[in-house]
Structure formats: structure tokens, C-alpha cells
Write a protein that holds these residues in place. Structure first.
Motif, PDB file in Angstrom:
ATOM      1  N   ARG A  82     -17.538 -25.670 111.760  1.00 45.24           N
ATOM      2  CA  ARG A  82     -17.549 -24.221 111.512  1.00 45.24           C
ATOM      3  C   ARG A  82     -18.268 -23.964 110.192  1.00 45.24           C
ATOM      4  NH1 ARG A  82     -12.985 -21.662 114.073  1.00 45.24           N
ATOM      5  NH2 ARG A  82     -13.574 -19.802 112.885  1.00 45.24           N
ATOM      6  N   ASP A  83     -19.593 -24.026 110.223  1.00 52.41           N
ATOM      7  CA  ASP A  83     -20.371 -24.124 108.991  1.00 52.41           C
ATOM      8  C   ASP A  83     -21.143 -22.872 108.593  1.00 52.41           C
ATOM      9  OD1 ASP A  83     -22.296 -24.148 110.941  1.00 52.41           O
ATOM     10  OD2 ASP A  83     -23.247 -26.020 110.301  1.00 52.41           O
ATOM     11  N   ARG A  84     -20.830 -21.725 109.174  1.00 55.85           N
ATOM     12  CA  ARG A  84     -21.596 -20.525 108.800  1.00 55.85           C
ATOM     13  C   ARG A  84     -21.466 -20.243 107.307  1.00 55.85           C
ATOM     14  NH1 ARG A  84     -20.663 -14.717 108.816  1.00 55.85           N
ATOM     15  NH2 ARG A  84     -22.699 -13.693 108.792  1.00 55.85           N
ATOM     16  N   PHE A  85     -20.284 -20.442 106.752  1.00 59.94           N
ATOM     17  CA  PHE A  85     -20.074 -20.250 105.310  1.00 59.94           C
ATOM     18  C   PHE A  85     -19.944 -21.603 104.619  1.00 59.94           C
ATOM     19  CE2 PHE A  85     -19.208 -15.915 106.502  1.00 59.94           C
ATOM     20  CZ  PHE A  85     -19.583 -15.185 105.386  1.00 59.94           C
ATOM     21  N   TRP A  86     -20.962 -22.426 104.778  1.00 63.83           N
ATOM     22  CA  TRP A  86     -20.912 -23.751 104.161  1.00 63.83           C
ATOM     23  C   TRP A  86     -20.904 -23.677 102.641  1.00 63.83           C
ATOM     24  CZ3 TRP A  86     -24.701 -25.069 100.789  1.00 63.83           C
ATOM     25  CH2 TRP A  86     -25.958 -24.448 100.912  1.00 63.83           C
ATOM     26  N   ILE A  87     -21.230 -22.512 102.088  1.00 62.49           N
ATOM     27  CA  ILE A  87     -21.251 -22.366 100.632  1.00 62.49           C
ATOM     28  C   ILE A  87     -19.869 -22.125 100.040  1.00 62.49           C
ATOM     29  CG2 ILE A  87     -23.626 -21.548 100.543  1.00 62.49           C
ATOM     30  CD1 ILE A  87     -22.517 -18.693 100.349  1.00 62.49           C
ATOM     31  N   SER A  88     -18.848 -21.914 100.865  1.00 59.82           N
ATOM     32  CA  SER A  88     -17.504 -21.679 100.321  1.00 59.82           C
ATOM     33  C   SER A  88     -16.970 -22.963  99.696  1.00 59.82           C
ATOM     34  CB  SER A  88     -16.552 -21.195 101.420  1.00 59.82           C
ATOM     35  OG  SER A  88     -16.093 -22.268 102.200  1.00 59.82           O
ATOM     36  N   TYR A  89     -16.125 -22.811  98.698  1.00 62.35           N
ATOM     37  CA  TYR A  89     -15.572 -23.989  98.032  1.00 62.35           C
ATOM     38  C   TYR A  89     -14.698 -24.800  98.987  1.00 62.35           C
ATOM     39  CZ  TYR A  89     -17.217 -22.027  93.599  1.00 62.35           C
ATOM     40  OH  TYR A  89     -18.005 -21.531  92.593  1.00 62.35           O
ATOM     41  N   GLY A  90     -14.014 -24.122  99.903  1.00 58.61           N
ATOM     42  CA  GLY A  90     -13.227 -24.846 100.887  1.00 58.61           C
ATOM     43  C   GLY A  90     -14.095 -25.725 101.765  1.00 58.61           C
ATOM     44  N   TYR A  91     -15.221 -25.177 102.219  1.00 54.06           N
ATOM     45  CA  TYR A  91     -16.116 -25.965 103.064  1.00 54.06           C
ATOM     46  C   TYR A  91     -16.724 -27.120 102.268  1.00 54.06           C
ATOM     47  CZ  TYR A  91     -19.420 -27.344 106.600  1.00 54.06           C
ATOM     48  OH  TYR A  91     -20.091 -28.090 107.543  1.00 54.06           O
ATOM     49  N   LEU A  92     -17.161 -26.845 101.046  1.00 47.63           N
ATOM     50  CA  LEU A  92     -17.780 -27.897 100.233  1.00 47.63           C
ATOM     51  C   LEU A  92     -16.795 -29.042  99.982  1.00 47.63           C
ATOM     52  CD1 LEU A  92     -19.688 -25.679  97.646  1.00 47.63           C
ATOM     53  CD2 LEU A  92     -20.714 -27.034  99.485  1.00 47.63           C
ATOM     54  N   ALA A  93     -15.539 -28.709  99.741  1.00 45.08           N
ATOM     55  CA  ALA A  93     -14.531 -29.752  99.536  1.00 45.08           C
ATOM     56  C   ALA A  93     -14.341 -30.572 100.811  1.00 45.08           C
ATOM     57  CB  ALA A  93     -13.213 -29.125  99.095  1.00 45.08           C
ATOM     58  N   ALA A  94     -14.336 -29.890 101.960  1.00 47.38           N
ATOM     59  CA  ALA A  94     -14.196 -30.600 103.235  1.00 47.38           C
ATOM     60  C   ALA A  94     -15.401 -31.504 103.489  1.00 47.38           C
ATOM     61  CB  ALA A  94     -14.037 -29.590 104.376  1.00 47.38           C
ATOM     62  N   TRP A  95     -16.586 -30.998 103.212  1.00 45.18           N
ATOM     63  CA  TRP A  95     -17.812 -31.797 103.380  1.00 45.18           C
ATOM     64  C   TRP A  95     -17.760 -33.038 102.494  1.00 45.18           C
ATOM     65  CZ3 TRP A  95     -22.258 -31.547 106.377  1.00 45.18           C
ATOM     66  CH2 TRP A  95     -23.343 -32.305 105.952  1.00 45.18           C
ATOM     67  N   GLN A  96     -17.340 -32.851 101.246  1.00 45.38           N
ATOM     68  CA  GLN A  96     -17.255 -33.966 100.307  1.00 45.38           C
ATOM     69  C   GLN A  96     -16.266 -35.014 100.805  1.00 45.38           C
ATOM     70  OE1 GLN A  96     -19.310 -34.496  97.952  1.00 45.38           O
ATOM     71  NE2 GLN A  96     -18.406 -34.781  95.938  1.00 45.38           N
ATOM     72  N   GLU A  97     -15.137 -34.565 101.330  1.00 47.88           N
ATOM     73  CA  GLU A  97     -14.143 -35.498 101.883  1.00 47.88           C
ATOM     74  C   GLU A  97     -14.750 -36.277 103.050  1.00 47.88           C
ATOM     75  OE1 GLU A  97     -10.594 -35.764 101.390  1.00 47.88           O
ATOM     76  OE2 GLU A  97     -10.171 -34.074 100.057  1.00 47.88           O
TER      77      GLU A  97
END
Length: 260
Positions: free
Chosen positions: A236-251
Motif C-alpha cells: 500500500r505505497d501511495r503515501f510512501w513518503i509517510s514516516y510510517g511507511y518509511l519505517a516499514a520499508w526500512q524494517e
């Protein structure tokens, strides 16, 4: 035109993984490229960020810094772009420089805490967030409580900021997703409440609530549920710039590296 970013914008692969970005300059950006002043480079960086072209925005900020190395604005813009592209060490250095140059304390401390969190330095993240509390209104306060709580869960510690300062009548402004996750898991102690919200929510809130729930699953030892949710967040990457998404990506990236 999009509310948060341009309808035509860079994808996460080009910005987080260093892939090719094929987004063309708008007419506005073409004009701004001719302005080689400090303000011109910052305006160019802002226009590029609206297209989510953070890596190009970094280059524009770096040109501005060459012209005025003692001005804080270009460092602040570049720090944010480094953070959003997960170039965390560079972001930390620029935020530290912003602090030296007198940038707003809350702004710098909050984002330095995010840098520490993304580098798995959870104690430092908690310390930085605790230092910001006296500067927070309710809207920023709930964001600080959210990341402090996740840091505490990572370390299997008590979420002291929540225990001391959370109120049900906090005026959280646009930080409703942070507030919902905290209310669901800490006040109501209801996994079902949090999980149900994810069934019908758009990508921005999904990334924030979903990532908080992922960390809580891991805290509870529910690893299979956690991994399934992490995969769904990445999709669910439309808002990949959100801090929540970035943290998930990093994990996700960190897990892949450990598995290799």
C-alpha cells in the motif's frame, strides 16, 4: 493537482532504492533552473519535492548551501529530503547543523528522534522525544507519544510519555492516525479495534496505524501476524513518503539483508 504531491510524481523505487526516475520537469521547474541564486535553488528544491523528486531536491539544496553555508533553510530542506530517501546518517548531520544554526528546537529534535529510530537507536530516540515534550502542543504531542511508545515497545520498556501525558481530549489536529493507534492499543487495549480500522482506511492512515500495529504484534510475539501486516503495508505505497511507511520499508529491507 494533488493535495499532498503532484499527480505525476516519482515512485518509491527511484527515491528509496536509487532506481531511475523518469519524471520530466514541469514548466515551473524549467524556469526555476535558470535562477542560480540561493532563493532560486530553494524554490527549485520545493518544486522538485512536490513531484516527490527528493534526490534531485537534495542536489538543488546542496547548490544553495555552497552559496550561503551559514544559512539554515537549505540545510533544513536537505535534511528532510535525506530523511525521506532514508539516507539517515546524512539527515542526522544536516539536522545537527540546523540545531547549531538555531533552527526550531521541536522541529529538529522530533526529526532527529526519527533518524535514531530508523537506525535502531531506540534509547536515543526516546531521549530526544522526551526533551521535546515541553515544547509540544497536543498535535505534535500525540506524534511524539506515538514514536516514543514504539521505541519503548522495541526495547520492551514502559511507554512513559503515554503514561504521564496522554489525555483523551488531546486536540490532535491532522494527526488522527497516531491518536487512533495510541487510543486503541494503550487506552482501550483492543487489538480488534485497531485491526478493524485497517479494513477500511486509505493508504496514509494504513501506513501509520499498520506500522504501529506491526510493532505491537512484534512486542506481543505475534511474529506471523506482524510479517503479514508488514508485507501489506509495503504493497500500500501511495503515501510512501509517510514516516510510517518509511519505517516499514526500512524494517523490510533490514530483514532481507539479515536473511541473505
Amino acid at each position: 493537482m494533488g493535495k499532498f504531491f503532484a499527480d505525476i510524481h516519482a515512485d518509491k523505487e527511484s527515491q528509496l532504492s536509487g532506481g531511475f526516475c523518469n519524471i520530466e520537469d514541469t514548466v515551473e521547474i524549467q524556469k526555476l533552473r535558470g535562477d542560480r541564486t540561493y532563493r532560486g535553488f530553494l524554490d527549485l528544491a520545493k518544486a522538485l519535492r512536490f513531484q516527490l523528486r527528493y534526490r534531485d531536491a537534495i542536489k538543488a539544496c546542496s547548490e544553495a548551501i555552497k552559496l550561503k553555508p551559514e544559512e539554515k533553510e537549505a540545510y533544513r530542506q536537505r535534511a528532510g529530503a535525506y530523511l525521506t530517501t532514508l539516507q539517515i546518517e546524512k539527515a542526522r548531520k544536516d539536522f545537527q547543523r540546523c540545531r547549531e544554526l538555531g533552527q526550531d528546537r521541536l522541529d529538529v529534535s522530533y526529526r532527529l528522534a526519527l533518524c535514531f529510530y530508523l537506525q535502531e537507536e531506540y534509547e536515543k530516540a526516546m531521549e530526544e522525544l522526551e526533551q521535546t515534550w515541553e515544547l509540544c502542543d497536543d498535535e505534535m504531542g500525540i506524534a511524539v507519544i506515538f514514536w516514543h511508545t514504539l521505541s519503548a515497545w522495541k526495547l520492551r520498556k514502559r511507554p512513559e510519555l503515554f503514561l504521564k501525558y496522554y489525555r483523551t481530549d488531546m486536540e490532535v489536529g491532522h494527526h488522527t492516525a497516531y491518536a487512533f493507534l495510541i487510543e486503541a492499543l494503550l487506552k482501550e487495549r483492543s487489538l480488534q479495534m485497531a485491526e478493524k480500522r485497517l479494513e477500511n482506511t486509505e493508504d496514509l492512515d494504513f501506513s501509520i496505524i499498520g506500522y504501529g500495529l506491526y510493532v505491537y504484534y512484534r512486542f506481543l510475539g505475534m511474529d506471523e501476524a506482524a510479517q503479514g501486516l508488514l508485507r501489506e503495508i509495503i504493497k500500500r505505497d501511495r503515501f510512501w513518503i509517510s514516516y510510517g511507511y518509511l519505517a516499514a520499508w526500512q524494517e523490510s529491507i533490514r530483514q532481507k539483508e539479515k536473511a541473505e
